[in-house]
Design a protein around this motif. Structure first.
Motif, PDB file in Angstrom:
ATOM      1  N   SER A 363       0.018   5.043  -7.273  1.00 52.44           N
ATOM      2  CA  SER A 363      -0.460   4.047  -8.233  1.00 52.44           C
ATOM      3  C   SER A 363       0.651   3.646  -9.196  1.00 52.44           C
ATOM      4  O   SER A 363       0.818   2.462  -9.523  1.00 52.44           O
ATOM      5  CB  SER A 363      -1.658   4.606  -8.995  1.00 52.44           C
ATOM      6  OG  SER A 363      -2.095   3.686  -9.986  1.00 52.44           O
ATOM      7  N   LYS A 366       3.069   1.437  -7.467  1.00 52.11           N
ATOM      8  CA  LYS A 366       2.530   0.074  -7.428  1.00 52.11           C
ATOM      9  C   LYS A 366       2.804  -0.647  -8.740  1.00 52.11           C
ATOM     10  O   LYS A 366       3.140  -1.848  -8.749  1.00 52.11           O
ATOM     11  CB  LYS A 366       1.031   0.133  -7.142  1.00 52.11           C
ATOM     12  CG  LYS A 366       0.365  -1.228  -7.005  1.00 52.11           C
ATOM     13  CD  LYS A 366      -1.108  -1.076  -6.669  1.00 52.11           C
ATOM     14  CE  LYS A 366      -1.775  -2.447  -6.548  1.00 52.11           C
ATOM     15  NZ  LYS A 366      -3.223  -2.300  -6.227  1.00 52.11           N
ATOM     16  N   ASN A 369       6.370  -1.665  -8.816  1.00 51.51           N
ATOM     17  CA  ASN A 369       6.560  -2.867  -8.010  1.00 51.51           C
ATOM     18  C   ASN A 369       6.102  -4.114  -8.744  1.00 51.51           C
ATOM     19  O   ASN A 369       6.735  -5.179  -8.636  1.00 51.51           O
ATOM     20  CB  ASN A 369       5.796  -2.713  -6.688  1.00 51.51           C
ATOM     21  CG  ASN A 369       5.869  -3.938  -5.814  1.00 51.51           C
ATOM     22  OD1 ASN A 369       4.900  -4.676  -5.691  1.00 51.51           O
ATOM     23  ND2 ASN A 369       7.019  -4.165  -5.192  1.00 51.51           N
ATOM     24  N   LYS A 370       5.032  -3.991  -9.531  1.00 52.71           N
ATOM     25  CA  LYS A 370       4.559  -5.136 -10.326  1.00 52.71           C
ATOM     26  C   LYS A 370       5.605  -5.529 -11.371  1.00 52.71           C
ATOM     27  O   LYS A 370       5.840  -6.724 -11.634  1.00 52.71           O
ATOM     28  CB  LYS A 370       3.246  -4.763 -11.008  1.00 52.71           C
ATOM     29  CG  LYS A 370       2.674  -5.834 -11.933  1.00 52.71           C
ATOM     30  CD  LYS A 370       2.283  -7.076 -11.159  1.00 52.71           C
ATOM     31  CE  LYS A 370       1.449  -8.036 -12.001  1.00 52.71           C
ATOM     32  NZ  LYS A 370       2.090  -8.460 -13.253  1.00 52.71           N
ATOM     33  N   LYS A 455       5.605  -4.333  -1.915  1.00 49.33           N
ATOM     34  CA  LYS A 455       4.195  -4.330  -2.329  1.00 49.33           C
ATOM     35  C   LYS A 455       3.293  -4.016  -1.146  1.00 49.33           C
ATOM     36  O   LYS A 455       2.376  -3.181  -1.242  1.00 49.33           O
ATOM     37  CB  LYS A 455       3.846  -5.682  -2.934  1.00 49.33           C
ATOM     38  CG  LYS A 455       2.390  -5.831  -3.331  1.00 49.33           C
ATOM     39  CD  LYS A 455       2.113  -7.225  -3.888  1.00 49.33           C
ATOM     40  CE  LYS A 455       0.643  -7.382  -4.236  1.00 49.33           C
ATOM     41  NZ  LYS A 455       0.361  -8.752  -4.757  1.00 49.33           N
ATOM     42  N   ASN A 456       3.543  -4.667  -0.010  1.00 46.55           N
ATOM     43  CA  ASN A 456       2.742  -4.400   1.191  1.00 46.55           C
ATOM     44  C   ASN A 456       2.979  -2.984   1.702  1.00 46.55           C
ATOM     45  O   ASN A 456       2.054  -2.329   2.196  1.00 46.55           O
ATOM     46  CB  ASN A 456       3.099  -5.419   2.275  1.00 46.55           C
ATOM     47  CG  ASN A 456       2.742  -6.842   1.874  1.00 46.55           C
ATOM     48  OD1 ASN A 456       1.806  -7.073   1.098  1.00 46.55           O
ATOM     49  ND2 ASN A 456       3.489  -7.812   2.380  1.00 46.55           N
ATOM     50  N   GLN A 457       4.207  -2.516   1.571  1.00 47.21           N
ATOM     51  CA  GLN A 457       4.531  -1.160   2.018  1.00 47.21           C
ATOM     52  C   GLN A 457       3.777  -0.119   1.192  1.00 47.21           C
ATOM     53  O   GLN A 457       3.229   0.846   1.738  1.00 47.21           O
ATOM     54  CB  GLN A 457       6.038  -0.943   1.930  1.00 47.21           C
ATOM     55  CG  GLN A 457       6.508   0.384   2.489  1.00 47.21           C
ATOM     56  CD  GLN A 457       8.008   0.555   2.324  1.00 47.21           C
ATOM     57  OE1 GLN A 457       8.573   0.230   1.284  1.00 47.21           O
ATOM     58  NE2 GLN A 457       8.667   1.057   3.360  1.00 47.21           N
ATOM     59  N   ALA A 459       0.986  -0.564  -0.396  1.00 44.50           N
ATOM     60  CA  ALA A 459      -0.444  -0.641  -0.055  1.00 44.50           C
ATOM     61  C   ALA A 459      -0.738   0.154   1.215  1.00 44.50           C
ATOM     62  O   ALA A 459      -1.742   0.882   1.292  1.00 44.50           O
ATOM     63  CB  ALA A 459      -0.856  -2.102   0.109  1.00 44.50           C
ATOM     64  N   ALA A 460       0.157   0.049   2.205  1.00 41.52           N
ATOM     65  CA  ALA A 460      -0.038   0.815   3.445  1.00 41.52           C
ATOM     66  C   ALA A 460       0.102   2.313   3.189  1.00 41.52           C
ATOM     67  O   ALA A 460      -0.658   3.123   3.734  1.00 41.52           O
ATOM     68  CB  ALA A 460       0.972   0.349   4.499  1.00 41.52           C
ATOM     69  N   GLN A 461       1.067   2.693   2.364  1.00 46.33           N
ATOM     70  CA  GLN A 461       1.235   4.110   2.030  1.00 46.33           C
ATOM     71  C   GLN A 461       0.015   4.654   1.306  1.00 46.33           C
ATOM     72  O   GLN A 461      -0.395   5.794   1.538  1.00 46.33           O
ATOM     73  CB  GLN A 461       2.495   4.286   1.171  1.00 46.33           C
ATOM     74  CG  GLN A 461       3.797   4.060   1.906  1.00 46.33           C
ATOM     75  CD  GLN A 461       4.994   4.109   0.973  1.00 46.33           C
ATOM     76  OE1 GLN A 461       4.868   3.991  -0.240  1.00 46.33           O
ATOM     77  NE2 GLN A 461       6.181   4.277   1.552  1.00 46.33           N
ATOM     78  N   SER A 462      -0.566   3.853   0.442  1.00 44.07           N
ATOM     79  CA  SER A 462      -1.759   4.293  -0.297  1.00 44.07           C
ATOM     80  C   SER A 462      -2.928   4.518   0.653  1.00 44.07           C
ATOM     81  O   SER A 462      -3.658   5.512   0.529  1.00 44.07           O
ATOM     82  CB  SER A 462      -2.121   3.258  -1.360  1.00 44.07           C
ATOM     83  OG  SER A 462      -1.079   3.099  -2.302  1.00 44.07           O
ATOM     84  N   ARG A 463      -3.099   3.609   1.601  1.00 45.06           N
ATOM     85  CA  ARG A 463      -4.194   3.789   2.572  1.00 45.06           C
ATOM     86  C   ARG A 463      -3.957   5.028   3.425  1.00 45.06           C
ATOM     87  O   ARG A 463      -4.888   5.797   3.696  1.00 45.06           O
ATOM     88  CB  ARG A 463      -4.310   2.540   3.456  1.00 45.06           C
ATOM     89  CG  ARG A 463      -4.765   1.286   2.724  1.00 45.06           C
ATOM     90  CD  ARG A 463      -5.141   0.184   3.703  1.00 45.06           C
ATOM     91  NE  ARG A 463      -4.011  -0.212   4.532  1.00 45.06           N
ATOM     92  CZ  ARG A 463      -3.148  -1.181   4.226  1.00 45.06           C
ATOM     93  NH1 ARG A 463      -3.279  -1.840   3.074  1.00 45.06           N
ATOM     94  NH2 ARG A 463      -2.167  -1.496   5.038  1.00 45.06           N
TER      95      ARG A 463
END
Length: 568
Positions: A363, A366, A369-370, A455-457, A459-463
């Motif tokens: 988190s 993320k 990254n923002k 950002k997409n990376q 998100a995938a790591q979080s999932r």
């Protein structure tokens, strides 16, 4: 051939029948002595054999087998689980490394915040200048040069503003100049300048700039290091809990096998007495001695396991390899806990999603990254900076002109120059803008595209991490439930093994059983007791693994962890 084969079979059957009849008759006429259902003291067990050199000195063997290399049995240290956890928090080297990582991140944040520290500087300067007079260029006479001396003390105060990205500079310059030039009407002269310069970004770097980006990111990294510290601490506490219960099991296993060995020694003593009285054949002693040797091997193996478990625990609790506690025997005092209530999977999953440091770290990544996205978007804009300055000027000196054509307000020393400075009659004010922009700005666009990919990376790591945590929690809950059921099953098994042993002893007392069967029942009970102990300790280890999987270790053990600095 056919007749001969049938004859051999008949003879074999007949022989077995006669052997059975003789065995029954012997069992009815001879009532052997048996071992009582007690645990005799070691010092009272002495075999009464004629050839004692062929036997083990049972009065001293057991204490020797229980001794461990490098551990003084006279130095014992009682240890509760909470005390073990506390010692690990204070001394564990892995926890100290993680704690220092947090402190290092704090220092890095403080270093970046130092960019906004005001800077005051003073520059005293002395200058001696000798130049030719324009009217006497090429002349060799010393009168054809101009000599000047200057002494200045310039000071300024710079400050970078956190809000808006602007900066200002307050300066105060002072100088005294003297010259031999005839063109100067004031000699010496005193110059004073006081002013303010202010620069404010209007477009690029207004909302965020490189310094503010690094500070924001470092704040997040500080929290990430704190999450890593918590994760490492939870890991160590879980290892301490598992090592503690492994030591509990190892010691209780050693006790059970030592008690089983004592039974064999008592059996050997009674068999030897029976042989001496002529009530038993000498062969029976070999059977008991074989079982005694097997049980001694089991005690030795259990003693080794105690050392391994204790050393594992000491590695987690002790800071230095020279600590005197390495020579002490740790004695766990906590008993395994057990609950009949099953664990709720839904509650465990909620705790994990709320508390797992790995999810907190992602988190924060993320959020980093923002910050990058905001910064790189800002860098694609043109740069327009507002520049303003205001300077007050003061001047004074000694007049060379006797005609009085110089105004009196300029005649005087340094303080006259200060007086003229603050009259604000002589001043300079400017306002302007600096506009710059790259023609293509490919670097900022590429950085922004890279941040979008990251950002997409993330998100995938979080999932992926969420799925890993889901599986870990489900496995941990299943392990607790399985261990709980094993405790109940092993308790029933131990109770039944006790009943079977009691029944076998009664049969042995009336001559309807053998030493071999009695040993089997004793070993079965020892194994059943160990299975129960193992199930109980595994249940407690499964609980610690569940605490680790749900990151409720601190809450379950009443541990408070201080958060890193919160700068404002």
């Amino acid at each position: 051939m056919k007749y001969s084969f049938q004859s051999h079979v008949f003879s074999l059957v007949l022989g077995l029948m006669l052997f059975g009849i003789n065995s029954i008759a012997f069992a009815q006429t001879e009532k052997p002595l048996i071992a009582k259902n007690v645990e005799p003291k070691v010092e009272n067990i002495e075999p009464k054999a004629e050839n004692e050199s062929s036997l083990i000195n049972t009065s001293s063997t057991l204490p020797t087998m229980l001794n461990r290399i490098g551990t003084d049995p006279s130095q014992t240290k009682s240890l509760t689980l909470n005390e073990a956890i506390q010692k690990a928090l204070e001394n564990n080297n892995n926890i100290e490394i993680a704690r220092n990582d947090v402190k290092l991140a704090e220092t890095q944040l403080r270093s970046l915040l130092g960019s906004y520290d005001p800077v005051f500087s003073v520059s005293p300067t002395y200058t001696n200048n000798v130049q030719p007079q324009p009217s006497t260029l090429g002349g060799a006479d010393l009168s054809g040069v101009t000599r000047s001396n200057a002494f200045s003390v310039n000071s300024n105060f710079n400050h970078l503003l956190k809000r808006g990205g602007g900066s200002y500079n307050v300066f105060f310059d002072n100088s005294r100049n003297s010259t031999s030039s005839t063109f100067s009407q004031l000699n010496p002269t005193f110059n004073t300048n006081f002013g303010v310069q202010f620069t404010q970004p209007l477009f690029r770097n207004r909302q965020i700039d490189g310094t503010r980006r690094q500070i924001k990111i470092q704040r997040k990294r500080l929290e990430q290091s704190d999450s890593d510290f918590r994760r490492q601490t939870i890991e160590v506490i879980s290892q301490v809990q598992r090592a503690y219960w492994d030591l509990v099991f190892a010691l209780r296993d050693q006790q059970n096998k030592a008690a089983n060995l004592n039974l064999s020694k008592e059996n050997l003593r009674q068999v030897e007495a029976k042989i001496a009285a002529g009530k038993s054949a000498p062969l029976e002693k070999a059977e008991v001695s074989t079982e005694l040797a097997n049980r001694e091997s089991e005690v030795l193996a259990s003693t080794q396991q105690v050392s391994i478990s204790e050393n594992t625990l000491k590695t987690l609790l002790l800071k230095e390899s020279t600590d005197v506690s390495w020579n002490q025997a740790f004695v766990p005092t906590d008993q395994p806990v057990f609950s009949l209530t099953p664990i709720s999977l839904d509650d465990a999953l909620k705790d994990a999603m709320d508390n797992r440091p790995e999810l907190r770290r992602l988190s924060l990544q993320k959020e980093i990254n923002k910050i990058d996205l905001d910064f790189f978007k800002n860098q694609t804009k043109p740069q327009i900076d507002l520049n303003t300055s205001l300077t007050l000027i003061g001047l004074s000196g000694t007049s060379r002109n006797t005609t009085g054509s110089i105004p009196s307000q300029f005649i005087g020393g340094y303080f006259q120059s200060l007086e003229n400075l603050f009259k604000t009659e002589t001043r300079t004010f400017s306002v302007g803008a600096t506009i710059s922009f790259p023609l293509r700005n490919e670097r900022a666009k590429a950085d922004l595209a890279g941040a979008e990919v990251q950002k997409n990376q993330i998100a995938a790591q979080s999932r992926s991490q969420a799925q890993i945590i889901l599986a870990e929690v489900r496995n941990a809950v299943q392990a607790v439930e399985t261990a709980r059921q094993r405790v109940l099953s092993s308790r029933r098994g131990r109770e039944n093994a006790e009943i079977q042993l009691n029944g076998e002893r009664k049969l042995y007392e009336v001559g309807r059983s053998t030493t071999f069967l009695l040993f089997q029942r004793e070993n079965a009970l020892t194994n059943a007791r160990n299975a129960e102990i193992r199930a109980e300790t595994d249940y407690n280890k499964a609980l610690s693994d569940l605490q680790k999987a749900t990151s409720t270790t601190f809450r379950s053990n009443n541990i408070e962890v201080e958060s890193p600095i919160k700068d404002k």
